[in-house]
Design a protein around this motif. Sequence first.
Motif, mmCIF file in Angstrom:
data_model
loop_
_atom_site.group_PDB
_atom_site.id
_atom_site.type_symbol
_atom_site.label_atom_id
_atom_site.label_comp_id
_atom_site.label_asym_id
_atom_site.label_seq_id
_atom_site.Cartn_x
_atom_site.Cartn_y
_atom_site.Cartn_z
ATOM 1 N N ARG A 75 0.848 -1.190 0.000
ATOM 2 C CA ARG A 75 0.000 0.000 0.000
ATOM 3 C C ARG A 75 0.884 1.239 0.000
ATOM 4 O O ARG A 75 1.732 1.401 0.892
ATOM 5 N N PRO A 76 0.733 2.131 -0.952
ATOM 6 C CA PRO A 76 1.585 3.325 -1.008
ATOM 7 C C PRO A 76 1.565 4.140 0.273
ATOM 8 O O PRO A 76 2.601 4.660 0.693
ATOM 9 N N ASP A 77 0.397 4.243 0.937
ATOM 10 C CA ASP A 77 0.345 5.030 2.167
ATOM 11 C C ASP A 77 1.149 4.364 3.278
ATOM 12 O O ASP A 77 1.840 5.043 4.056
ATOM 13 N N ALA A 78 1.100 3.031 3.353
ATOM 14 C CA ALA A 78 1.860 2.320 4.374
ATOM 15 C C ALA A 78 3.360 2.410 4.099
ATOM 16 O O ALA A 78 4.168 2.568 5.021
ATOM 17 N N VAL A 79 3.732 2.324 2.821
ATOM 18 C CA VAL A 79 5.140 2.454 2.448
ATOM 19 C C VAL A 79 5.659 3.832 2.836
ATOM 20 O O VAL A 79 6.727 3.977 3.445
ATOM 21 N N ALA A 80 4.900 4.869 2.488
ATOM 22 C CA ALA A 80 5.328 6.236 2.798
ATOM 23 C C ALA A 80 5.448 6.446 4.308
ATOM 24 O O ALA A 80 6.399 7.075 4.791
ATOM 25 N N ARG A 81 4.485 5.897 5.062
ATOM 26 C CA ARG A 81 4.520 6.049 6.518
ATOM 27 C C ARG A 81 5.716 5.303 7.110
ATOM 28 O O ARG A 81 6.407 5.808 8.002
ATOM 29 N N GLY A 82 5.989 4.103 6.604
ATOM 30 C CA GLY A 82 7.117 3.335 7.103
ATOM 31 C C GLY A 82 8.447 4.018 6.847
ATOM 32 O O GLY A 82 9.322 4.051 7.719
ATOM 33 N N LEU A 83 8.612 4.578 5.660
ATOM 34 C CA LEU A 83 9.851 5.294 5.344
ATOM 35 C C LEU A 83 10.005 6.530 6.222
ATOM 36 O O LEU A 83 11.086 6.813 6.738
ATOM 37 N N ALA A 84 8.929 7.271 6.398
ATOM 38 C CA ALA A 84 9.005 8.515 7.181
ATOM 39 C C ALA A 84 9.290 8.235 8.651
ATOM 40 O O ALA A 84 9.924 9.051 9.325
ATOM 41 N N ARG A 85 8.833 7.079 9.161
ATOM 42 C CA ARG A 85 9.018 6.765 10.583
ATOM 43 C C ARG A 85 10.248 5.918 10.848
ATOM 44 O O ARG A 85 10.510 5.564 11.997
ATOM 45 N N ALA A 86 11.017 5.594 9.815
ATOM 46 C CA ALA A 86 12.186 4.722 9.995
ATOM 47 C C ALA A 86 13.142 5.320 11.023
ATOM 48 O O ALA A 86 13.417 6.518 11.018
ATOM 49 N N PHE A 87 13.627 4.453 11.905
ATOM 50 C CA PHE A 87 14.548 4.899 12.957
ATOM 51 C C PHE A 87 15.482 3.759 13.298
ATOM 52 O O PHE A 87 15.043 2.640 13.558
ATOM 53 N N VAL A 88 16.781 4.027 13.268
ATOM 54 C CA VAL A 88 17.792 3.052 13.673
ATOM 55 C C VAL A 88 18.719 3.748 14.656
ATOM 56 O O VAL A 88 19.433 4.679 14.278
ATOM 57 N N PRO A 89 18.719 3.357 15.918
ATOM 58 C CA PRO A 89 19.626 4.022 16.868
ATOM 59 C C PRO A 89 21.076 3.842 16.460
ATOM 60 O O PRO A 89 21.472 2.789 15.951
ATOM 61 N N GLY A 90 21.860 4.885 16.662
ATOM 62 C CA GLY A 90 23.282 4.800 16.370
ATOM 63 C C GLY A 90 23.639 4.950 14.914
ATOM 64 O O GLY A 90 24.766 4.672 14.518
ATOM 65 N N ARG A 91 22.696 5.382 14.089
ATOM 66 C CA ARG A 91 22.957 5.640 12.679
ATOM 67 C C ARG A 91 22.603 7.100 12.397
ATOM 68 O O ARG A 91 21.454 7.441 12.169
ATOM 69 N N LEU A 92 23.610 7.967 12.476
ATOM 70 C CA LEU A 92 23.396 9.406 12.329
ATOM 71 C C LEU A 92 22.231 9.861 13.213
ATOM 72 O O LEU A 92 21.334 10.562 12.774
ATOM 73 N N GLN A 93 22.288 9.446 14.464
ATOM 74 C CA GLN A 93 21.239 9.775 15.425
ATOM 75 C C GLN A 93 21.591 11.082 16.132
ATOM 76 O O GLN A 93 22.604 11.173 16.827
ATOM 77 N N SER A 94 20.771 12.080 15.951
ATOM 78 C CA SER A 94 20.975 13.372 16.610
ATOM 79 C C SER A 94 20.275 13.367 17.957
ATOM 80 O O SER A 94 19.083 13.043 18.039
ATOM 81 N N VAL A 95 21.017 13.728 18.979
ATOM 82 C CA VAL A 95 20.490 13.746 20.350
ATOM 83 C C VAL A 95 20.582 15.173 20.868
ATOM 84 O O VAL A 95 21.681 15.738 20.933
ATOM 85 N N PRO A 96 19.454 15.790 21.230
ATOM 86 C CA PRO A 96 19.498 17.174 21.734
ATOM 87 C C PRO A 96 20.276 17.271 23.044
ATOM 88 O O PRO A 96 20.432 16.281 23.782
ATOM 89 N N ALA A 97 20.739 18.459 23.336
ATOM 90 C CA ALA A 97 21.474 18.710 24.577
ATOM 91 C C ALA A 97 20.555 18.560 25.785
ATOM 92 O O ALA A 97 19.345 18.808 25.717
ATOM 93 N N THR A 98 21.134 18.120 26.899
ATOM 94 C CA THR A 98 20.457 18.091 28.191
ATOM 95 C C THR A 98 21.426 18.678 29.212
ATOM 96 O O THR A 98 22.546 19.072 28.871
ATOM 97 N N ASP A 99 21.007 18.701 30.475
ATOM 98 C CA ASP A 99 21.939 19.171 31.500
ATOM 99 C C ASP A 99 23.053 18.166 31.774
ATOM 100 O O ASP A 99 24.005 18.457 32.495
ATOM 101 N N GLN A 100 22.957 16.970 31.162
ATOM 102 C CA GLN A 100 23.972 15.935 31.357
ATOM 103 C C GLN A 100 24.978 15.848 30.209
ATOM 104 O O GLN A 100 26.073 15.308 30.385
ATOM 105 N N HIS A 101 24.612 16.366 29.041
ATOM 106 C CA HIS A 101 25.524 16.272 27.899
ATOM 107 C C HIS A 101 25.156 17.336 26.863
ATOM 108 O O HIS A 101 24.014 17.798 26.801
ATOM 109 N N PRO A 103 24.687 18.615 22.743
ATOM 110 C CA PRO A 103 24.084 17.894 21.610
ATOM 111 C C PRO A 103 25.067 16.872 21.066
ATOM 112 O O PRO A 103 26.276 17.114 20.999
ATOM 113 N N LEU A 104 24.546 15.718 20.678
ATOM 114 C CA LEU A 104 25.385 14.607 20.238
ATOM 115 C C LEU A 104 24.958 14.137 18.857
ATOM 116 O O LEU A 104 23.784 14.236 18.475
ATOM 117 N N LEU A 105 25.919 13.603 18.123
ATOM 118 C CA LEU A 105 25.642 12.927 16.856
ATOM 119 C C LEU A 105 26.254 11.535 16.973
ATOM 120 O O LEU A 105 27.482 11.386 17.012
#
Length: 243
Positions: A75-101, A103-105
């Motif tokens: 289904r084109p809508d499911a394909v588009a949604r899956g691509l847009a929501r794709a997430f793999v930790p540790g693969r160009l993962q941007s992490v916003p700054a906190t009081d502990q660290h 910003p990280l890439l």
Amino acid sequence: GAIRPRVPVVSAPQFPAAEEVLRRQAERLSAPLHIVEPLPGNMPLGLAGPHQRINAAVALHAWQALAPRLHVTPRPDAVARGLARAFVPGRLQSVPATDQHPPLLLDGAHNAHGMAALLAHVRQSGLRPRAAIYSCLGDKDWHPALMLLKRALGDAPLFIPALHNERAADAAQVVAAANAAAPAHATLLPDVRNALDAVRDLPGDDRAPVIISGSLYMLAEFYGLYPHLLEQPASARGAKEDA
């Protein structure tokens, strides 16, 4: 050697000599060969980096070839949604700054090819890293990747934590290799936690990220400190669903 008789083959674009090998073997085994192009730029993708657009295109083409054999209609809508929501930790993962660290890439690049992809993303995004934390396994070809990272950092500091892994490269040797080329600003630290402490209060642009790269094993030690970062932020999921 992975090509099987009459089984479709999906590949990213290759260097001409490599593509010729694939074509000859596919023809010999009557296996249909598909060389795919990257996803178009107007198709949202949850993964950062130009290399991920070709990776996603390969996965999508493979799924479209496989689906009829499973009696599934993509289904084109499911394909588009899956691509847009794709997430793999540790693969160009941007992490916003906190009081502990800061910003990280985060990226698990452990060889020159992976490091080149990471740094291409950094350049294309206009980022100027404030520092980097790098550590690696001894059985990987880590020296070229280290030199690429050091060159990209310029005068920014480089921190080398020791990994708690029997396959880890000798951190002192990595520091020595980094400091053999000017400027000599690589620092040996006992672990990832100490490296994060070292980058917390560095001067510079508060928006500039600290790169953490060199090994998925090092990222595993980082995620041991911040396990919630293995999950995609709810705000990102919602934004991609809205898109």
